[in-house]
Design an enzyme around this catalytic site. Sequence first.
Site, PDB file in Angstrom:
ATOM      1  N   TYR A  25       6.367  -5.104  11.143  1.00  0.00           N
ATOM      2  CA  TYR A  25       5.616  -4.713   9.938  1.00  0.00           C
ATOM      3  C   TYR A  25       6.216  -5.324   8.680  1.00  0.00           C
ATOM      4  O   TYR A  25       7.361  -5.046   8.318  1.00  0.00           O
ATOM      5  CB  TYR A  25       5.663  -3.192   9.844  1.00  0.00           C
ATOM      6  N   TYR A  33      -3.748  -6.373   5.882  1.00  0.00           N
ATOM      7  CA  TYR A  33      -2.884  -5.204   5.727  1.00  0.00           C
ATOM      8  C   TYR A  33      -3.649  -3.972   6.153  1.00  0.00           C
ATOM      9  O   TYR A  33      -4.337  -3.337   5.363  1.00  0.00           O
ATOM     10  CB  TYR A  33      -2.433  -5.072   4.266  1.00  0.00           C
TER      11      TYR A  33
END
Lengths: 399, 168
Positions: free
Chosen positions: A298, A349
């Site tokens: 991430y 995202y």
Amino acid sequence: MKGTCVTTDRTLRGRTAVVGIGQTRYYKRGASPDPEFKMVLEAILLACRDAGIGVEEIDGFTSFSNDRNDPPRIAAALGLPELRHSTMVWGGGGGGGSGAVANAAAAVAAGLAETVVVFRGLAQGQFRRYGQGVRTGRAAGAEAFTAPYGVLSPAQGFAMRVRRFMWQHDITQNALRAVALTSYAHAQRNPRAVMYGRPLTAVAYDASRWIVEPFHLYDCCLENDGAAAVIVTSAERARRTRQKPAYILAALQGSGYRQAATAHNAPDYATSNFKALAPRLYAAAGVGPADVDVLQCYENFTGGVMMSIVEHGFCRPDEVNEFFTPENFSFEGGNLPLNTSGGNLAECYMHGLGLIIEAVRQVRGTSCCQVPGAKVSMVVSGPMVQPVSSSIYCAEPTP
Amino acid sequence: MRQHRDDVNRSDQDCPSEHSGRRYYLPAGLPAPAADGPAAEFWAAARRHELVVQRCPRCRTWQWGPEHICHHCHSFDLTYERVSPRGTVYSWERSWYSVHPALQQAVPYLTVLVELPQAGGVRMVGNLLGDPLQMVGIGAEVEAVFEDHHDADPPFTLVQWRMLDQPL
Ligand SMILES: [Zn+2]
């Protein structure tokens, strides 16, 4: 602070699998013509179709990051016969992504539900932007010790952790740059990626403006609209679905000692918050970092990827400058293929659920940047927040 | 070694308005601290130009940010103790992108995380006064500067920091 051992017979290893993946089109922030709730429904339908599972078979939902779309409403909208499970992982950002997979797997393994959807919907254009600071006249609670000093955005909240880590270990900006270049390079092969057709060079990275040192523009995640969903069911059932199952070897969430202490007072500060979790993860999965074929890590900010890779044992802090190169992270022959869809920096995202979907694709063998023969596929969710989580997927129920 | 009181007085003289040409390090309009709950005593002390940190009278643990309970012995009877307004830079960041309307003309600016060795190593976030483009060394010694916002309603005082080895 001593961790208790998770015994083998109580792990989730190989008992459940991801059998369906779904994602809406990914839009730039504010560009989605559809409301967030509608996009969530669409992602769920796509995941069901991918799995070859009837929508009416879904009986549970998990999510994270205080998702606004609550499961009873989704179940009503879809006309589901019965809702048997719904859980939320607390905490902001993408820290709960793998934790939501853990909740889904645990619910299935314990017999609380049979077919659980992990989902995340985000339409930042329709709600407050993450990249903007708080706008209230008064900063209450912990924010009183940061907001009046101009520390308002997530980037500003994390930059000092990363700066301290770089100072401690003599790490250069090139390490962060390597993470950004990797995501952009992989996104050029992914037509779904928001940055598809928009390559990034080292020169352009160096010339890009600072957001907050040590983060350039390209060290920061995108802001997007979209929704994503994955379907978790039992290993037995997984074998009868349409796709090759991605068996869940381990999925865990957690937070180290007082990591959520306010006003930047976590005792261990220069950390991605995985030091306690990573050993538990590997023990539960029955694999180690050397067994991991491909990693989705991430990227809220590249500095979090840096500390996460170290804390998950892929390299030592004093090896970062050598280890962090675009070549080493490439799907073509890199030692640690990283963020092979373009990740949060260049694909979309979606608070990291896109990373979980990509990890499943690697196990299936269907990635745009497929790592040949990838068997063990790992996801790191939401570094530097509290809680964080990680998960490991495998082509077989046992490694 | 100067006396405690002298440090505070010196800080008073070197208020931000004299060196930077602007009243406050960052312009008015940013969120003001809500001086309530367990933090109320800290902000009241800042108004008096005193730096205080939460401390447990029972087990002597220092604690920051403020909590309702001692994280070590779980006593609810926490008090504040005055500490010398000195510390060392633990980390720093330079913001270039304005994330608030009040900051449009204020970038770049420096934020530091200051460690207070005399208070169990707790840390405080503040701005580093002076040239926003200055080199910042982790480990450098800094001193608190109390920035009064007398015209705010209600008035409040921020705790800012300045390098000790640099003339402003
Ligand atoms: Zn105590």
